[in-house]
Design a protein around this motif. Structure first.
Motif, mmCIF file in Angstrom:
data_model
loop_
_atom_site.group_PDB
_atom_site.id
_atom_site.type_symbol
_atom_site.label_atom_id
_atom_site.label_comp_id
_atom_site.label_asym_id
_atom_site.label_seq_id
_atom_site.Cartn_x
_atom_site.Cartn_y
_atom_site.Cartn_z
ATOM 1 N N MET A 161 0.844 -1.211 0.000
ATOM 2 C CA MET A 161 0.000 0.000 0.000
ATOM 3 C C MET A 161 0.873 1.253 0.000
ATOM 4 N N ASP A 162 0.360 2.290 -0.604
ATOM 5 C CA ASP A 162 1.092 3.554 -0.670
ATOM 6 C C ASP A 162 1.348 4.104 0.737
ATOM 7 N N ALA A 163 2.590 4.556 0.948
ATOM 8 C CA ALA A 163 2.983 5.039 2.277
ATOM 9 C C ALA A 163 2.178 6.257 2.723
ATOM 10 N N LEU A 164 1.472 6.872 1.762
ATOM 11 C CA LEU A 164 0.642 8.025 2.123
ATOM 12 C C LEU A 164 -0.432 7.626 3.125
ATOM 13 N N TYR A 165 -0.855 6.360 3.030
ATOM 14 C CA TYR A 165 -1.997 5.935 3.837
ATOM 15 C C TYR A 165 -1.594 5.214 5.123
ATOM 16 N N ASP A 166 -0.292 5.209 5.401
ATOM 17 C CA ASP A 166 0.160 4.635 6.682
ATOM 18 C C ASP A 166 -0.440 5.410 7.842
ATOM 19 N N ASP A 167 -0.752 4.688 8.907
ATOM 20 C CA ASP A 167 -1.236 5.376 10.107
ATOM 21 C C ASP A 167 -0.223 6.417 10.576
ATOM 22 N N GLY A 168 1.068 6.044 10.467
ATOM 23 C CA GLY A 168 2.128 6.954 10.922
ATOM 24 C C GLY A 168 2.129 8.239 10.107
ATOM 25 N N THR A 169 1.903 8.131 8.812
ATOM 26 C CA THR A 169 1.900 9.315 7.959
ATOM 27 C C THR A 169 0.702 10.195 8.288
ATOM 28 N N ILE A 170 -0.443 9.555 8.451
ATOM 29 C CA ILE A 170 -1.657 10.314 8.757
ATOM 30 C C ILE A 170 -1.483 11.044 10.088
ATOM 31 N N GLU A 171 -0.880 10.345 11.037
ATOM 32 C CA GLU A 171 -0.629 10.946 12.351
ATOM 33 C C GLU A 171 0.344 12.129 12.204
ATOM 34 N N ALA A 172 1.348 11.961 11.348
ATOM 35 C CA ALA A 172 2.330 13.036 11.138
ATOM 36 C C ALA A 172 1.652 14.266 10.549
ATOM 37 N N ILE A 173 0.728 14.068 9.610
ATOM 38 C CA ILE A 173 -0.003 15.182 8.997
ATOM 39 C C ILE A 173 -0.832 15.900 10.055
ATOM 40 N N ARG A 174 -1.472 15.095 10.881
ATOM 41 C CA ARG A 174 -2.317 15.663 11.934
ATOM 42 C C ARG A 174 -1.473 16.514 12.893
ATOM 43 N N ARG A 175 -0.319 15.949 13.283
ATOM 44 C CA ARG A 175 0.560 16.645 14.223
ATOM 45 C C ARG A 175 1.142 17.910 13.579
ATOM 46 N N LEU A 176 1.456 17.775 12.292
ATOM 47 C CA LEU A 176 2.038 18.898 11.560
ATOM 48 C C LEU A 176 1.120 20.123 11.604
ATOM 49 N N THR A 177 -0.145 19.900 11.290
ATOM 50 C CA THR A 177 -1.063 21.036 11.232
ATOM 51 C C THR A 177 -1.362 21.554 12.643
ATOM 52 N N GLU A 178 -1.440 20.625 13.584
ATOM 53 C CA GLU A 178 -1.689 21.016 14.981
ATOM 54 C C GLU A 178 -0.536 21.899 15.488
ATOM 55 N N ASP A 179 0.691 21.446 15.265
ATOM 56 C CA ASP A 179 1.861 22.216 15.708
ATOM 57 C C ASP A 179 1.908 23.578 15.024
ATOM 58 N N ALA A 180 1.616 23.579 13.716
ATOM 59 C CA ALA A 180 1.678 24.838 12.969
ATOM 60 C C ALA A 180 0.665 25.829 13.519
ATOM 61 N N ALA A 181 -0.556 25.342 13.804
ATOM 62 C CA ALA A 181 -1.594 26.242 14.319
ATOM 63 C C ALA A 181 -1.205 26.776 15.705
ATOM 64 N N ARG A 182 -0.665 25.889 16.548
ATOM 65 C CA ARG A 182 -0.238 26.331 17.880
ATOM 66 C C ARG A 182 0.894 27.355 17.792
ATOM 67 N N LEU A 183 1.838 27.071 16.890
ATOM 68 C CA LEU A 183 2.978 27.984 16.729
ATOM 69 C C LEU A 183 2.517 29.347 16.233
ATOM 70 N N ALA A 184 1.589 29.322 15.295
ATOM 71 C CA ALA A 184 1.107 30.582 14.730
ATOM 72 C C ALA A 184 0.478 31.442 15.828
ATOM 73 N N ASN A 185 -0.226 30.786 16.738
ATOM 74 C CA ASN A 185 -0.840 31.508 17.848
ATOM 75 C C ASN A 185 0.192 31.982 18.845
ATOM 76 N N LEU A 186 1.065 31.075 19.193
ATOM 77 C CA LEU A 186 2.085 31.344 20.204
ATOM 78 C C LEU A 186 2.975 32.510 19.782
ATOM 79 N N LEU A 187 3.388 32.481 18.510
ATOM 80 C CA LEU A 187 4.320 33.501 18.024
ATOM 81 C C LEU A 187 3.585 34.672 17.368
ATOM 82 N N VAL A 188 2.250 34.616 17.417
ATOM 83 C CA VAL A 188 1.414 35.663 16.815
ATOM 84 C C VAL A 188 1.900 35.957 15.388
ATOM 85 N N LEU A 189 2.032 34.907 14.605
ATOM 86 C CA LEU A 189 2.512 35.064 13.227
ATOM 87 C C LEU A 189 1.494 35.842 12.400
ATOM 88 N N THR A 190 1.993 36.624 11.448
ATOM 89 C CA THR A 190 1.074 37.361 10.583
ATOM 90 C C THR A 190 0.306 36.396 9.685
#
Ligand SMILES: Nc1nc2c(ncn2[C@@H]2O[C@H](COP(=O)(O)OP(=O)(O)OP(=O)(O)O)[C@@H](O)[C@H]2O)c(=O)[nH]1
Ligand SMILES: [Mg+2]
Length: 653
Positions: free
Chosen positions: A1-30
């Motif tokens: 199966m394509d590695a895109l659909y690995d649970d680990g990859t999906i989890e990484a995508i989820r964490r990526l967006t979560e971290d980015a949103a938190r960082l944007a708030n924390l650092l008050v990014l424009t």
């Protein structure tokens, strides 16, 4: 199966967006709004599509009156979509899902998300003949793994403006596979095939089925020939690879009369029926190209946000570093007129009080005062008689007033730096203490409003704007009653800068240690006692605080290690060259006095630093450090998620 659909990859995508949103708030990014939009798109568009149960999205498309709705009705087993009449009857998109998905509304939501509208069920055919948001329909016959789209045509209209093209375009770009239906009248219409070709290759290359509404008199050979023209117009040389099957729909008048559903039959040997062929597709295989391109886009955007977060964190670090430097300068300024002579006098007192009794008797007879001391006494006389104190050191009451002025001036300067829109620093280009700050500013210069400008005489001026993450703390500092704070500082000045009990204990300890170190011979000479009496009277009370080694100056050099967490700070207790002291004597004096001066200065610098942190900089330094810390953790986590996603993108099924 394509590695895109690995649970680990999906989890990484989820964490990526979560971290980015938190960082944007924390650092008050424009880019906060962008990050939120991106996260939402990933959550709604990409993540559900990576789920194993997510249906394959199949869009039926074609020109006006090509028979799209008739085909749609035939595949869903119900006459849900309006057919017939003039071309362009369907004005909005209809999505049909297997009724087993009724219980999982997330999929319907994800399917409708690209159109930015809520889930709305089709109630009545006529809804589709008026423009509006897409409508949803649950079918009892559609395979679980399929979502079927009936799209508006893309070629009705006049004068080069197409009525439904925008809607059609949105529908087609959301689809994984297309079913292109055409007639003998339009199979060779380049306008139509060019449009579809664009849609098919807009996000990754998508595959398609061809349905030809051909006259019954056409042989399969003719149907395949015409279909070949269409295939070539759509995909060029890659047609073979991307056309999944060719079908024909007979021109049956009973279909036009609404008496029976459109019949679609495969052209070519051993081909499955259209619905069966659609049901046999492996959605993940089919979708991986499309998802790969959406995924790649997510990773690209994520990388961009990560870079912004890093730059912002660096800016914050530089601001805090600049603030600490400004504070250090202010602390030094505040101690411009410390009564060093008072502490030396006190030390000398302690020293004499602890003299052995025979020495005290000898001192009274004047026999212990020997040559180096006599020299110094001469120097002292010269100094008192001929020179004003070069550092403007005053005594007694005057000194207290001068110290007060020092403190207020330094505190005001620091507060101004803290409440201003930017910290402005004038630094010596060669000062090792500010080396790391200069490197960091140099790296950031140009971004976030950070600037550096060389001025004359080896100096450089840095401007470091406040970081947005500290804006509310700064506003709180601005709102404090500054004059009350100043009064409070002045009230505490005496206890802070005078001889505190801790310092007294420190001086006692130093005297004791020094005695323990002295040889018997030294003890007999006891020139130290006399020296100690002389020092305060000479220029020894004149000292300068300096970062970096004050080479070349004559006097007692005192290293104040580890203060402010920066490079070493030095104090130079100056002795005029005219004192005529021999190098050896100076060295001896240094070994005795340096620890005393160090204890005193360190003690006072720390006291003032603590006072300034409490009254002026504390909240900014604390908030800033916490933000830098949390941001660093999130940035590390984002970096890890991104590299995991990149690895998944590189790996093919
Ligand atoms: N004789 C015959 N007529 C058909 C067949 N399929 C569709 N039609 C007719 O062609 C006309 C257009 O069919 P639709 O299914 O509405 O076509 P469409 O592509 O959905 O059209 P728009 O939504 O208006 O773009 C209708 O009058 C249908 O009855 C067929 O197999 N045989
Ligand atoms: Mg239609």
């Amino acid at each position: 199966m394509d590695a895109l659909y690995d649970d680990g990859t999906i989890e990484a995508i989820r964490r990526l967006t979560e971290d980015a949103a938190r960082l944007a708030n924390l650092l008050v990014l424009t880019s906060r709004a962008d990050v939120d939009g991106w996260k939402q798109a990933v959550d709604n568009r990409l993540l559900p599509r990576l789920m194993p149960e997510f249906p394959l999205t199949v869009a039926i498309c074609g020109g006006g009156s090509a028979g799209k709705s008739s085909l749609f009705n035939s595949l869903t087993g119900e006459a849900v979509s309006p057919t017939g009449g003039r071309a362009g009857i369907n004005r909005r998109l209809l999505i049909s899902l297997s009724s087993t998905h009724r219980a999982a509304p997330a999929f319907a939501r994800a399917l409708l998300d690209p159109f930015g509208c809520p889930t709305q069920l089709l109630e009545d055919q006529t809804q589709l003949t008026t423009p509006g948001d897409p409508l949803l329909h649950y079918s009892d016959t559609l395979p679980v793994k399929l979502a079927l789209l009936d799209t508006p045509d893309f070629d009705t209209g006049a004068g080069g403006s197409y009525l439904n093209r925008e809607m059609a375009e949105a529908a087609l770009s959301a689809a994984d596979v297309l079913v292109y239906i055409f007639t003998n009248a339009n199979y060779n219409n380049r306008d139509n095939t060019d449009f579809i070709a664009r849609m098919l290759t807009a996000v990754g290359i998508r595959k398609c089925f061809l349905v030809y509404r051909a006259y019954p008199s056409f042989s399969d050979q003719e149907v395949l020939e015409h279909a070949g023209t269409v295939s070539h117009n759509l995909y060029g040389d890659q047609a073979q690879e991307h056309v999944l099957g060719v079908y024909r729909a007979g021109e049956d008048n009973r279909v036009a009369a609404g008496e029976r559903p459109m019949a679609v039959t495969p052209v070519g040997d051993g081909q499955a029926g259209l619905l069966a062929a659609l049901g046999q597709l492996d959605p993940r295989r089919i979708k991986s190209d499309l998802h790969r391109s959406i995924f790649g886009d997510v990773v690209r955007k994520g990388t961009g946000f990560l870079q912004q977060a890093e730059a912002s964190k660096d800016h914050l670090k530089v601001y805090l570093d600049g603030l600490r430097t400004a504070q250090r300068h202010s602390v030094q300024d505040a101690l411009g007129h410390l009564p060093m002579d008072a502490v030396l006098r006190r030390f000398s007192q302690i020293w004499r009080d602890t003299d052995p009794s025979h020495i005290r008797i000898m001192r009274q007879t004047g026999r212990v005062v020997e040559s180096p001391v006599r020299l110094m006494m001469r120097a002292a006389a010269w100094f008192r008689g001929s020179q004003p104190d070069p550092q403007g050191h005053a005594g007694g009451e005057d000194l207290a007033a001068v110290m007060e002025v020092d403190l207020i001036r330094a505190a005001n300067r620091l507060r101004k730096a803290v409440v201003d829109p930017a910290i402005v620093l004038h630094l010596a280009q060669a000062d090792p203490a500010t080396g790391p700050l200069r490197v960091a500013v140099h790296r950031l210069a140009g971004s976030a409003g950070v600037t550096q400008a060389p001025t004359d005489a080896g100096m450089v001026t840095f401007t470091i704007p406040l970081h947005a993450a500290l804006a509310s703390d700064q506003a709180a500092i601005r709102a404090t009653d500054w004059s009350a704070e100043v009064d409070d500082m002045l009230a505490r000045q005496e206890t802070l800068l005078g001889l505190t009990r801790r310092l007294e204990a420190e001086l006692q300890r130093l005297a004791h240690e020094q005695r323990a170190r002295m040889t018997t011979f030294d003890q007999i000479r006891q020139t130290f006692s006399a020296m100690l009496n002389i020092i305060p009277a000479t220029a020894a009370v004149t000292y300068v605080l300096h970062t970096g080694d004050p080479v070349g100056a004559t006097g007692i050099k005192v290293k104040l290690a580890g203060l402010f967490g920066l490079n070493d700070l030095y104090a130079l207790v100056a002795i005029p060259a005219t004192a005529g002291m021999k190098k050896a004597d100076l060295k001896q004096l240094e070994s005795l006095l340096a620890p005393v001066a160090r204890a005193w200065l360190t003690h006072k610098l720390k006291a003032i630093e603590a006072l300034f942190e409490e009254k002026i900089t504390g909240s900014l330094l604390q908030t800033g450090a916490a933000v830098v810390d949390t941001a660093a953790g999130r940035i590390a986590s984002m970096t890890e998620s991104l590299s995991r996603c990149e690895r998944a993108l590189e790996k093919r099924a």
